[in-house]
Enzyme design. Structure first.
Site: not given
Length: 971
Positions: A647, A649-650, A667, A770
């Protein structure tokens, strides 16, 4: 001369066309509400024949049809419509009109489901060309005019679900062309015409249910050889039923005699069943609540194998359940409740593998529950209550994973409640009351996140009350009374904010009453009587109303509100205790000083010592710690083979923690990306405050140092074996992943339920910011869980300006196509911004991303769907939705009865129209015009109830709706 004549004809046509235009403008002026802009094209710049909902004839260019169905129009219907001299059909169903004027020269008039008041005009009798008249589901009153009998071309008459009174006028006998008579749910009285089957011999459909008729069953119905639907339920009729009722009705599909007085309670009441063996297409048979007696006739087994619904409950049948019922392999609903049936449940019942509802309660059945019931994997309600069943909890039930209602109460069952009860993740109601179950109640029952009712009262259960029940956040009724439970009342019950009724009486519970029970806002009944409770009784919430709570039989309780008349709780204030307290304080202070000195030395030591890996959980209390090393091993060194996705950010990896040997999703944040660290903190802060079945469950977090000495941050979630919604809506070409409409509807409800919790049931409201398919995860039961709270915002209320304000100053971000348009103009995070996720609902239904290449030059997913309403919705819907619901891959099932399949298509179409409307209403550009979230939740659940409604009552509602809309050729 020819040129002059042509010009003259053109001028006359233009003049007449202008007459139609003036009439329609007058109609438009009488409309007070047009929320969908259905009449926006009605203006002088566009030819009247090109107006939305208007159809003209090819020859004269005059208006011949007006179709404004499902547009949510409100106002009155102007009498000027009568000036449309070429008008043949008018369809205005599912609007909100309040009155109508004079209409003429029509062959079809459909005003179904508006808000019409007043009486049916007698002038309707002058519409001599009328073939179809549909006025169902309005607020019409008065009587059926005698003048209706003048409509000698009428084929369909639908006035169901109104307030019509009086009798059925004898003049209807004049309409020999009548095929469909649909008049249910009114206040009609008198008797049905005894010769109706002779005078109206062309009848194919007759529906009279829900009126106040009296008199005997018309024997003339036996003459109606073309009958397909005969529904006389709830009509106040007396028997007997003619023994030859089905002899000539060889095309009969639907026969419902339910809720009348057609039986006498003796053998021979159901002798007419023999004649029904001629009805080889029979699919619906309703005999419930009539007082029929005797044994169930053997001829039942010779009925059509196409039978889908058999309701014979509420009678006086005796004897055994016929084993021959297993012939009905297409049966979906079997109801034999409230009779005097005896013997055991036939083992052969396991052959009914399409069965979705089984009701055998309130009989005299004995023996054990047969193991073959495990074959009924599609069951969602199972009602076997109030019999004489013996044996233990049926282990075989674990195969019925979709079970929602489970009632075994008032039997003689014994043994423990197994841990496998956790397998029934869809259960909303469990009733095991009044049996002899023993042992402890398994902790695993707390995993039933859909549970709304748990009644295990009057058993021999012991041990402590599981604190895990506090995780069943949907619980409304918790009844554990009259058992042998001991220990304290779990404080976790304070999390059950929806609780309405809780009974813990007649147990051996001890300790104090948890103060958290004061915070239950909807509690209407709390029974804690006859236990060993002690201490102070709370004084807030439900405890302020003595009519709500019962605490008798607990001798050591004190305090509470004065109306309880309990003794005052003693307060210890002796000097001896004061002196003892002073000494204790001195000791504590001394130890505290020593501890501070020790900590200073330790801090200096650790400051000089090289940094080592540590793993405190940013989620704080209640979460176990996990180290970087453990996560490294769990994911195979963050191997690419375990990579589930990446995604903003990671990346997310699948892993296996040895703590409980269950797969997890890890995650890992890429801290080199700007905002990743803040996203980690925001997600931790959000996740530790949330608890809901439709939110992705957080297991723990890790904020540590990796082997290279760099910061490492990760979140550990419950693994979702069915991946994310993105992979199901847009699968790769080499997969067969498909979602039917039922699954998509359930996913939409899950997502909206999560949003409603975040907005309205958190201590501080939260907005997600989101929502998109990749952030909706699906578990093993295809239940949706909303995840990724890296952009979530907490909201506070500004008292001087009571609108939602964000407390987080991080700039609003989101995904292109899904982010609310006002965020792009600098607006603060808001609940309305999350509601814009109606665009996600449209993607679920249409199967196209909002960023699809077709959406350009001003065309968006929102406008694309809005323009398709209502007539083109089936054209734009995802093609997977058009595959039959019962088996997406079963190509051999294509030869199903054509009319039933057509009925399901109509049902699906109406469902899709309603869902697309909601998606459009939620994704408008202006936040103030978006549909309210509470209304969305209510609408979606109502749509689900209609689309999936089981039992004779759900089928009846659908039947009335379809029949009233003129779907006379469909069952």
């Amino acid at each position: 001369m020819f040129s002059l004549a042509a010009s003259l004809c053109t001028a006359i046509s233009s003049f007449n066309n202008q007459t139609d235009q003036i009439a329609l403008f007058a109609f438009k002026n009488s409309i007070t509400e047009d929320p969908l802009g259905a009449l926006s094209s009605w203006n002088n710049s566009v030819n009247v024949c090109q107006w939305s909902g208007v159809q003209c004839g090819n020859r004269h260019q005059r208006v011949v049809e007006l179709d404004l169905r499902f547009q949510r129009l409100a106002g009155s219907i102007s009498p000027s419509i009568g000036n449309l001299s070429f008008l043949r059909s008018i369809y205005l169903q599912d609007n909100r009109f309040r009155a109508f004027g004079s209409l003429s020269k029509l062959t079809s008039l459909s005003l179904f489901s508006n808000n019409l008041h007043g009486t049916i005009p007698t002038s309707f009798g002058n519409l001599s060309l009328l073939e179809r008249l549909s006025l169902g589901t309005n607020n019409l009153e008065g009587t059926i005019p005698e003048s209706i009998g003048h409509l000698t071309n009428l084929q369909y008459l639908g006035i169901g679900v109104n307030e019509i009174s009086g009798t059925v006028p004898p003049s209807l006998d004049n309409i020999s062309t009548l095929t469909d008579l649909v008049i249910p749910s009114n206040q009609l009285t008198g008797s049905l015409p005894p010769d109706i089957g002779f005078t109206l011999s062309s009848l194919r459909i007759i529906s009279t249910g829900g009126n106040q008729f009296t008199g005997r069953f018309p024997t003339s119905f036996s003459n109606a050889s073309g009958m397909r639907i005969l529904d006389l339920s709830e009509s106040g009729l007396f028997g007997p039923i003619p023994v030859d009722i089905g002899r000539r009705m060889t095309d009969l599909r639907w026969l419902n005699f339910g809720d009348n007085n057609l039986g006498t309670g003796v053998a021979g009441d159901t002798s007419f069943v023999d004649s029904l063996t001629n009805c080889t297409s029979l699919q619906i048979l309703g005999l419930y609540s009539n007082g029929f007696g005797g044994v169930l006739p053997n001829s039942f087994k010779n009925l059509s194998t196409q039978l889908r619904l058999l309701e014979a409950g509420g009678n006086q049948f005796v004897g055994n359940i016929p084993a021959g019922l297993s012939n009905f392999v297409n049966l979906v609903d079997l109801g034999l409740e409230q009779n005097f049936l005896s013997g055991s449940i036939p083992f052969s019942i396991g052959k009914l593998q399409k069965l979705q509802e089984l009701s055998l309660g309130r009989n005299r059945l004995s023996g054990s529950i047969p193991e073959s019931i495990s074959n009924l994997t599609q069951l969602f309600p199972l009602n076997l209550e109030d019999n004489n069943l013996t044996g233990s909890f049926p282990q075989s039930l674990e195969y019925i994973r979709g079970l929602q209602i489970f009632n075994l109460s008032h039997n003689n069952l014994a043994g423990p409640v197994p841990k496998t009860i956790a397998f029934f993740s869809s259960l909303s109601s469990i009733n095991l009351a009044h049996n002899s179950f023993n042992g402890s109640l398994p902790l695993e029952i707390g995993t039933l996140n859909n549970l709304e009712e748990l009644d295990i009262s009057n058993n021999d259960l012991s041990g402590e009350v599981p604190s895990t029940l506090g995780s069943c956040l949907r619980l409304e009724h918790l009844l554990l009374g009259s058992n042998l439970f001991h220990g304290s009342i779990p404080s976790s019950f304070g999390a059950l904010k929806g609780l309405v009724d809780m009974d813990l009486s007649h147990n051996n519970l001890s300790g104090t009453i948890p103060a958290d029970l004061e915070t239950l806002p909807f509690l209407e009944k709390l029974n804690l009587s006859f236990n060993n409770l002690e201490g102070n009784v709370p004084t807030k919430g439900a405890f302020t109303n003595t009519s709500v709570i019962s605490i008798v039989g607990n001798r050591n309780l004190c305090g509470g509100v004065p109306e309880l008349h309990l003794p005052t709780c003693a307060i210890q204030e002796s000097n001896k205790n004061n002196r003892l307290g002073s000494k204790v304080i001195i000791i504590i202070v001394t130890l505290g000083v020593c501890l501070v000195v020790i900590l200073l030395f330790v801090a200096i030591y650790w400051k000089r010592k090289p940094r080592k890996v540590s793993s405190p959980s940013p989620l704080r209390e209640g979460f176990f710690r996990v180290s970087y090393d453990e996560l490294l091993k769990a994911t195979g060194g963050f191997s690419s083979t375990n990579l589930l996705g990446a995604g903003s950010f990671g990346s997310v990896y699948k892993g296996m923690l040895h703590k409980d040997d269950k797969p997890v999703a890890v995650k890992v944040f890429n801290l080199d990306k700007l905002g990743a660290s803040k996203s980690f903190i925001a997600e931790c802060e959000t996740l530790r405050r949330m608890r809901h079945r439709n939110l992705l469950k957080i297991i723990t977090a890790c904020s540590s140092i990796n082997f290279e000495g760099s910061d490492f941050k990760a979140l550990v979630f419950k693994f979702m074996p069915n991946g994310n919604l993105e992979s199901w809506l847009h699968p790769s070409e080499d997969t067969t992943m498909k979602l039917n409409l039922t699954q998509r509807l359930n996913i939409a409800i899950d997502v909206v339920s999560a949003l409603e919790y975040l907005h309205h049931h958190c201590e501080t409201p939260i907005v997600h910011c989101d929502l998109k398919p990749s952030n909706v995860l699906l578990d093993e039961d295809m239940i949706a869980h909303v995840g990724d709270f890296g952009l979530a915002k907490f909201l506070t209320i500004n008292l001087s300006n009571p609108i939602n304000r964000q407390t987080n100053s991080i700039a609003i971000k989101g995904s292109i196509g899904y982010v609310a348009p006002e965020y792009g103009m600098g607006a603060s995070a808001s609940k309305q911004g999350d509601i814009y996720s109606g665009i996600l609902l449209l993607e679920i239904l249409i199967g196209k991303r909002p960023t699809d290449e077709i959406f350009k030059d001003g065309l968006s997913l929102h406008s694309f769907c809005k323009m398709a309403l209502p007539d083109r919705v089936m054209e734009i819907a995802d093609s997977c939705l058009l595959i039959p619901e019962d088996n997406l891959n079963d190509q051999t099932n294509r030869n199903r009865n054509a009319e039933i399949e057509e009925c399901m298509k109509i049902k699906m179409r109406e469902c899709l129209i309603s869902l697309v409307r909601i998606g459009v209403a939620c994704s408008t550009e202006a936040p103030s015009e978006r549909m309210g979230l509470s209304e969305v939740v209510m609408e979606l659940n109502a749509i689900k109830q209609v689309f999936l409604g089981g039992g004779i009552h759900g089928e009846r509602r659908i039947r009335i709706q379809l029949a009233s809309q003129g779907t006379s050729n469909n069952v």
